[in-house]
Design an enzyme around this catalytic site. Structure first.
Site, PDB file in Angstrom:
ATOM      1  N   ILE A 134      35.985  35.587  49.326  1.00 48.73           N
ATOM      2  CA  ILE A 134      36.098  34.858  48.526  1.00 48.73           C
ATOM      3  C   ILE A 134      35.160  33.645  48.457  1.00 48.73           C
ATOM      4  CG2 ILE A 134      37.734  33.349  49.937  1.00 48.73           C
ATOM      5  CD1 ILE A 134      39.776  33.544  47.817  1.00 48.73           C
ATOM      6  N   LYS A 135      34.491  33.412  49.676  1.00 53.03           N
ATOM      7  CA  LYS A 135      33.691  32.143  49.787  1.00 53.03           C
ATOM      8  C   LYS A 135      32.708  31.962  48.675  1.00 53.03           C
ATOM      9  CE  LYS A 135      36.140  30.382  53.299  1.00 53.03           C
ATOM     10  NZ  LYS A 135      36.633  29.090  53.345  1.00 53.03           N
ATOM     11  N   ASP A 136      32.123  33.444  48.149  1.00 49.30           N
ATOM     12  CA  ASP A 136      31.298  33.458  47.128  1.00 49.30           C
ATOM     13  C   ASP A 136      31.504  32.629  46.149  1.00 49.30           C
ATOM     14  OD1 ASP A 136      30.160  35.486  48.680  1.00 49.30           O
ATOM     15  OD2 ASP A 136      30.491  36.984  47.346  1.00 49.30           O
TER      16      ASP A 136
END
Length: 468
Positions: free
Chosen positions: A57-59
Site C-alpha cells: 500500500i505504501k506505493d
C-alpha cells in the site's frame, strides 16, 4: 433484451496501457475472507494492496509525497531521496525514483526481514541498517541517521513518512474512495494495522465523511504506545519494549496518526500475529505479510462486536514474500517459541514462583546502587532502563570485572558499563527453548505476560531447578 453496459467511475476505471509503472498504482481488488472468519456473522473483506507495483500500500503515499515535494521545490532534478523505512515505503519511493530519475538512500532497522532490504537494493537503493532497540532521538536510530544524512548529502530531501501529511492525504484521495465504491457504501467497520498512521487516518477520515457511523479500529502491538495514548492521553514509556511484529506499532506519536478518526485500538501479540500470517496463505490463498496477520488476528479478537449485516474491511498492506525467512519459515517460528509444544513453559515457571517479576534500575543511577539492589534481592543480574524504557542489562560477572579494574566506577552512572538488554519472549515459550537462549553472554531472558501486562525474568538457575 441485452443488459445495459456497466458504467465505471473514474476511480474504478483501469488504464489499458500505462505510460509508466506509476500509473498502475491503485484500483486493488477486494476479496471476501471465508475460512478464517467462519463463525463471525459479518461479511469480512480484505483490500489486497499487494497488487500495487511495489507489492504494498505504501506505493500510493510514496508517489504522493514525491509529487508534493516536487511542487514545493523541495525535490529537484537529479536529487537524492532519503527515508527511514521498514521496507515498504522505501520500495514505493525507489520505484518512483527510478521512473523520475532520483537516487535513494534508506535507513532501516535490524529487525526488518532480509528480503525487504534485498528488494530495495535490487532497485539500486543504498540501505543502511541501524539498531532497533534505541530511542528515536538516539543518534544511532534509523530516524536520526536519516535526518543526519539529509543534512550531509547535497540536493537531498527526506520524505519523512511519519510526519509528512501527504501520506494520509494519498489514502484520503485514493484508498478511501476505492473502498467506498467497492462496498457500495455498505462498509460498517475498517480494521487497519497502525504504523505511520497514514492509511487508517486518511481512509478513516474519508469514510467517516461519507458515513459518520462507520467504526475505524486500529490494530496495535504490545510494545507500542498507541492504545494507551488513545485511551488515556498519556504517552507511557513503560509501554515501550522490543517486539517482533513488523509494519505496525511505534514508540513515538507520528503526526499522521489522527486519534480523533480512530475509534479503538486493539493490541495483538507477536505470537498471534505470526501464527495468523501463514494461515492467510494456507486457508485463503492470499500471500500477505505480517501486518495482515496482525489485522486478521485482531478481527478474531473483536468478533463479539460484529453483527450479521456488518461489512468489515481489513487492509492487507504488503506481500508475504518479504517474510519468507520469518513467519513462513518453520525453523524461525520454532526458534521464537511460536509453535505450541508439550511440556513446561515460561508460564509454569512464573506460576510456580520460580521466576520473579522484573526489577530494573535507571541508567543514570550510580553503579553502587545497582550493587546494593542486586545484593538485597539476591540477584546475579539486573535490567537497566532509560526514561523507564529497557535499554540494557548488567550481570555480576561483568560487574565484578569492571570493579576490579577500576573501583572508582561505583560512583559513575550504571549505563556506562551496561551490557545489551536481555531478549524478550512470550510467556508461552517452552522451557526447552528458553534453555538454548540462556548463555554465558546472555544469562537471563525476559518473559512478557501480555494479559497481565507484567514482565518476569528467568535465569539459568530457574531453568536448572525445573530440569532437575
Amino acid at each position: 433484451m441485452k443488459n445495459a453496459p456497466t458504467v465505471l467511475s473514474d476511480n474504478q476505471r483501469v488504464k489499458k496501457i500505462c505510460d509508466t509503472i506509476l500509473e498502475a498504482i491503485g484500483n486493488t481488488p477486494m476479496v471476501r475472507i471465508n475460512r478464517i472468519t467462519k463463525g463471525i456473522p459479518a461479511t469480512v473483506l480484505a483490500k489486497i494492496e499487494t497488487f500495487n507495483p511495489g507489492n504494498s500500500i505504501k506505493d500510493r503515499m510514496a508517489v504522493r509525497m514525491i509529487e508534493e515535494a516536487e511542487r514545493q521545490g523541495l525535490l529537484k532534478p537529479g536529487g537524492t531521496i532519503i527515508e527511514g523505512t521498514s521496507g515498504n515505503t522505501g520500495m514505493g519511493l525507489v520505484i518512483a525514483a527510478v521512473v523520475k530519475g532520483y537516487k535513494c538512500v534508506f535507513t532501516t532497522t535490524d529487525k526488518q526481514s532480509k528480503e525487504k532490504v534485498d528488494a530495495l537494493k535490487a532497485f539500486g537503493a543504498e540501505v543502511i541498517v541501524c539498531p532497533t532497540n534505541v530511542d528515536p532521538e538516539d543518534p544511532r536510530s534509523y530516524y536520526s541517521v536519516s535526518s543526519r544524512l539529509e543534512k550531509e548529502i547535497p540536493n537531498s530531501w527526506k520524505a519523512n513518512q511519519y510526519d509528512n501529511l501527504s501520506n494520509s492525504a494519498a489514502h484520503y484521495e485514493q484508498t478511501g474512495p476505492e473502498i467506498w465504491e467497492q462496498t457500495d457504501g455498505r462498509i460498517t467497520h475498517l480494521v487497519v494495522g497502525v504504523g505511520t498512521g497514514g492509511t487508517i487516518s486518511g481512509v478513516g477520515r474519508y469514510l467517516k465523511e461519507r458515513n459518520p457511523k462507520i467504526k475505524v479500529w486500529g490494530i496495535d502491538t504490545y510494545g507500542s504506545v498507541f492504545k494507551k495514548y488513545k485511551e488515556t492521553g498519556v504517552f507511557d514509556k513503560n509501554e515501550i519494549y522490543p517486539y517482533i511484529t513488523e509494519g505496525i506499532g511505534e514508540d513515538f506519536l507520528p503526526k499522521n496518526v489522527d486519534f480523533d478518526v480512530i475509534d479503538h485500538f486493539e493490541k495483538v501479540t507477536d505470537k498471534d500475529a505470526a501464527l495468523m500470517t501463514p494461515r492467510i496463505a494456507r486457508e485463503e490463498g492470499i500471500f500477505a505479510g505480517n501486518s495482515a496477520g496482525s489485522a486478521m488476528a485482531g478481527v478474531l479478537q473483536l468478533r463479539e462486536n460484529f453483527k450479521k449485516d456488518d461489512v468489515v474491511v481489513v487492509i492487507f498492506h504488503d506481500h508475504g514474500s518479504r517474510y519468507l525467512g520469518k513467519m513462513f519459515n518453520d525453523d524461525w517460528m520454532r526458534e521464537k517459541g511460536f509453535f505450541e509444544k508439550t511440556g513446561m513453559t515460561a508460564r509454569d515457571l512464573v506460576a510456580s514462583g520460580l521466576s520473579g517479576e522484573l526489577l530494573a534500575i535507571e541508567g543514570s543511577e550510580p553503579v553502587e546502587t545497582a550493587v546494593r539492589l542486586m545484593s538485597e534481592n539476591d540477584f546475579s543480574q539486573i535490567s537497566i532502563t532509560r526514561d523507564k524504557r529497557l535499554v540494557g542489562s548488567l550481570n555480576e560477572t561483568h560487574l565484578y570485572e569492571a570493579l576490579v579494574q577500576d573501583p572508582g566506577i561505583k560512583g559513575r552512572p550504571v549505563d556506562t558499563i551496561m551490557q545489551p538488554a536481555f531478549p524478550f519472549v512470550d510467556i508461552s515459550t517452552p522451557v526447552e527453548l528458553l534453555s538454548t537462549m540462556i548463555t554465558p553472554a546472555n544469562p537471563a531472558v525476559l518473559v512478557r505476560d501480555f494479559k497481565t501486562d507484567k514482565t518476569f525474568i528467568i535465569t539459568r538457575s530457574d531453568v536448572i531447578r525445573v530440569l532437575c
